[in-house]
Design a protein around this motif. Structure first.
Motif, PDB file in Angstrom:
ATOM      1  N   UNK A 148     -36.679  21.856  44.173  1.00 21.94           N
ATOM      2  CA  UNK A 148     -38.039  22.189  44.622  1.00 21.94           C
ATOM      3  C   UNK A 148     -39.056  21.541  43.683  1.00 21.94           C
ATOM      4  N   UNK A 149     -40.106  20.954  44.252  1.00 18.99           N
ATOM      5  CA  UNK A 149     -41.154  20.290  43.469  1.00 18.99           C
ATOM      6  C   UNK A 149     -42.323  21.245  43.268  1.00 18.99           C
ATOM      7  N   UNK A 150     -42.671  21.472  42.007  1.00 23.37           N
ATOM      8  CA  UNK A 150     -43.798  22.325  41.675  1.00 23.37           C
ATOM      9  C   UNK A 150     -45.106  21.524  41.745  1.00 23.37           C
ATOM     10  N   UNK A 151     -46.216  22.229  41.672  1.00 16.60           N
ATOM     11  CA  UNK A 151     -47.512  21.551  41.779  1.00 16.60           C
ATOM     12  C   UNK A 151     -47.809  20.675  40.569  1.00 16.60           C
ATOM     13  N   UNK A 152     -47.145  20.929  39.435  1.00 21.21           N
ATOM     14  CA  UNK A 152     -47.377  20.090  38.253  1.00 21.21           C
ATOM     15  C   UNK A 152     -46.554  18.806  38.283  1.00 21.21           C
ATOM     16  N   UNK A 153     -45.861  18.543  39.409  1.00 17.94           N
ATOM     17  CA  UNK A 153     -45.075  17.324  39.541  1.00 17.94           C
ATOM     18  C   UNK A 153     -43.652  17.438  39.039  1.00 17.94           C
ATOM     19  N   UNK A 154     -43.266  18.589  38.515  1.00 15.89           N
ATOM     20  CA  UNK A 154     -41.908  18.793  38.015  1.00 15.89           C
ATOM     21  C   UNK A 154     -41.009  19.280  39.145  1.00 15.89           C
ATOM     22  N   UNK A 155     -39.804  18.754  39.185  1.00 26.35           N
ATOM     23  CA  UNK A 155     -38.823  19.190  40.178  1.00 26.35           C
ATOM     24  C   UNK A 155     -37.744  20.009  39.477  1.00 26.35           C
ATOM     25  N   UNK A 156     -37.677  21.258  39.836  1.00 26.01           N
ATOM     26  CA  UNK A 156     -36.659  22.134  39.246  1.00 26.01           C
ATOM     27  C   UNK A 156     -35.380  22.053  40.084  1.00 26.01           C
ATOM     28  N   UNK A 157     -34.266  22.388  39.456  1.00 22.09           N
ATOM     29  CA  UNK A 157     -32.992  22.337  40.178  1.00 22.09           C
ATOM     30  C   UNK A 157     -32.948  23.337  41.318  1.00 22.09           C
ATOM     31  N   UNK A 158     -33.502  24.523  41.100  1.00 20.22           N
ATOM     32  CA  UNK A 158     -33.517  25.543  42.149  1.00 20.22           C
ATOM     33  C   UNK A 158     -34.700  26.466  41.906  1.00 20.22           C
ATOM     34  N   UNK A 159     -35.208  27.033  43.009  1.00 17.39           N
ATOM     35  CA  UNK A 159     -36.310  27.995  42.932  1.00 17.39           C
ATOM     36  C   UNK A 159     -35.927  29.204  43.769  1.00 17.39           C
ATOM     37  N   UNK A 160     -35.920  30.364  43.130  1.00 15.12           N
ATOM     38  CA  UNK A 160     -35.621  31.609  43.828  1.00 15.12           C
ATOM     39  C   UNK A 160     -36.938  32.217  44.291  1.00 15.12           C
ATOM     40  N   UNK A 161     -37.076  32.392  45.583  1.00 14.84           N
ATOM     41  CA  UNK A 161     -38.351  32.840  46.173  1.00 14.84           C
ATOM     42  C   UNK A 161     -38.450  34.366  46.114  1.00 14.84           C
ATOM     43  N   UNK A 162     -38.895  34.863  44.975  1.00 16.07           N
ATOM     44  CA  UNK A 162     -39.151  36.289  44.824  1.00 16.07           C
ATOM     45  C   UNK A 162     -40.630  36.563  45.064  1.00 16.07           C
ATOM     46  N   UNK A 163     -40.970  37.708  45.631  1.00 16.78           N
ATOM     47  CA  UNK A 163     -42.385  38.021  45.860  1.00 16.78           C
ATOM     48  C   UNK A 163     -43.087  38.376  44.545  1.00 16.78           C
TER      49      UNK A 163
END
Length: 343
Positions: free
Chosen positions: A141-156
């Motif tokens: 997943x690509x964050x707004x700062x341009x960094x791509x993390x290996x995985x993003x857990x979508x917690x509220x």
């Protein structure tokens, strides 16, 4: 000489010696006039002795045959058990060789940075797919700062989405485990501490975005041994990373964390569904109230209609009666009408 041959040769030698002895006696006691009868008696006795020797030899041969047969059966049974054990040993050796090949392959994977990273990513992805729903996480997943993390857990919110990094420098740890002396071990520990601190700084700077992610991130370590060594040897650095919101997790601890996250997602989903159900129930209550108003209005209209119907029925009855009177008047003869008028 084999053990089974000696019992066979002893009775044969005895039989041969007996036969030679009989022959020698017969030659020595050849008939000489009046001694022929004694010689015949001696010959009969020698013949009987020979028969007994033959019977003894036959019995000995029979016992020897049974003993040899039993020995052959035991030998075959022992050979069969030996073959079975050899088959088990061959299977175990094949398993050990296969395990050795797998260990060698694993060592090759862990020795190469790219292969090691791919191995950690595959392990992490399998765990996420197994423990979380499909819409609960994203890969690369690509964050707004341009960094791509290996995985993003979508917690509220709270706590918010959590980023996971699956790469970790293992060279210093491997050097630490292979250190031959205290000096090399101290150098490896200093190198490993520097690598840990730098990696934690990178994760905290890249993967923690206020307003977009949670106030923490995870570093996935594909080795339980590495996780244990970090907590045992570098507890201060691990605590410092935790204060910065970066948490180091092994496959075992990540499994428990994902279980808690799945329960949180289920709770959030149930709350959202409960809110939706509450809204639908409110709409249903509003529609029910509207239905009550319309039914009451319909009842009023129905009562008015009943009153109008009753009035119409009354008017119709009056009209019917007037029509009947009119009809009765038209059908009377003129004399009866005049009489009624005179009255």
């Amino acid at each position: 000489m084999p053990d089974w041959l000696l019992p066979l040769l002893v009775p044969l030698a005895a039989a041969l010696a007996g036969a030679l002895l009989v022959g020698a006696i017969l030659l020595a006691l050849r008939p000489r006039g009046g001694d022929s009868e004694g010689v015949l008696i001696l010959a009969d006795r020698m013949e009987a002795l020979s028969d007994r020797l033959d019977a003894a030899v036959a019995a000995q041969n029979e016992r020897l045959g049974r003993a040899l047969a039993e020995s052959a059966d035991r030998t075959q049974d022992s050979a069969r058990r030996i073959h079975e054990r050899l088959a088990v040993i061959d299977a175990a050796r094949a398993n050990i060789e296969a395990l050795g090949g797998q260990v060698h392959s694993l060592a090759s994977i862990l020795g190469n940075k790219q292969a090691r990273g791919a191995f950690g990513e595959v392990q992490l992805r399998d765990m996420l797919a197994d423990r979380l729903p499909a819409d609960g996480w994203a890969w690369q997943f690509s964050l707004t700062n341009g960094t791509r993390c290996d995985a993003l857990i979508r917690l509220p919110f709270p706590p918010g989405p959590i980023a996971i990094d699956s790469k970790f420098p293992l060279e210093a740890w491997q050097a630490l485990r292979r250190a031959p002396d205290e000096a090399a071990r101290a150098a490896a520990e200093r190198r490993m501490a520097a690598d840990i601190r730098k990696h934690v700084d990178d994760v905290a700077r890249k993967y923690i975005c206020p307003g977009e992610t949670a106030e923490g991130a995870l570093i996935f370590l594909p080795s339980e041994a590495l996780h244990a060594d970090l907590h045992a040897l570098f507890g201060t650095l691990v605590a410092e990373a935790g204060r910065r919101g970066v948490y180091l997790v092994s496959p075992g601890t990540l499994w428990a964390v994902l279980g808690a996250m799945r329960a949180l997602m289920r709770d959030v989903r149930l709350r959202a569904e409960a809110q939706q159900l509450r809204r639908e129930v409110a709409k249903l209550a509003e529609e029910t109230e509207r239905l009550d108003r319309r039914v009451a209005s319909l009842k009023r209209h129905f009562a008015d209609m009943q009153a109008d119907v009753q009035q119409i029925e009354t008017t119709a009855q009056k009209i019917t009666a007037a029509g009947a009177r009119i009809e009765a008047v038209e059908m009377d003869p003129p004399a009866a009408a005049a009489a009624r008028a005179a009255e």
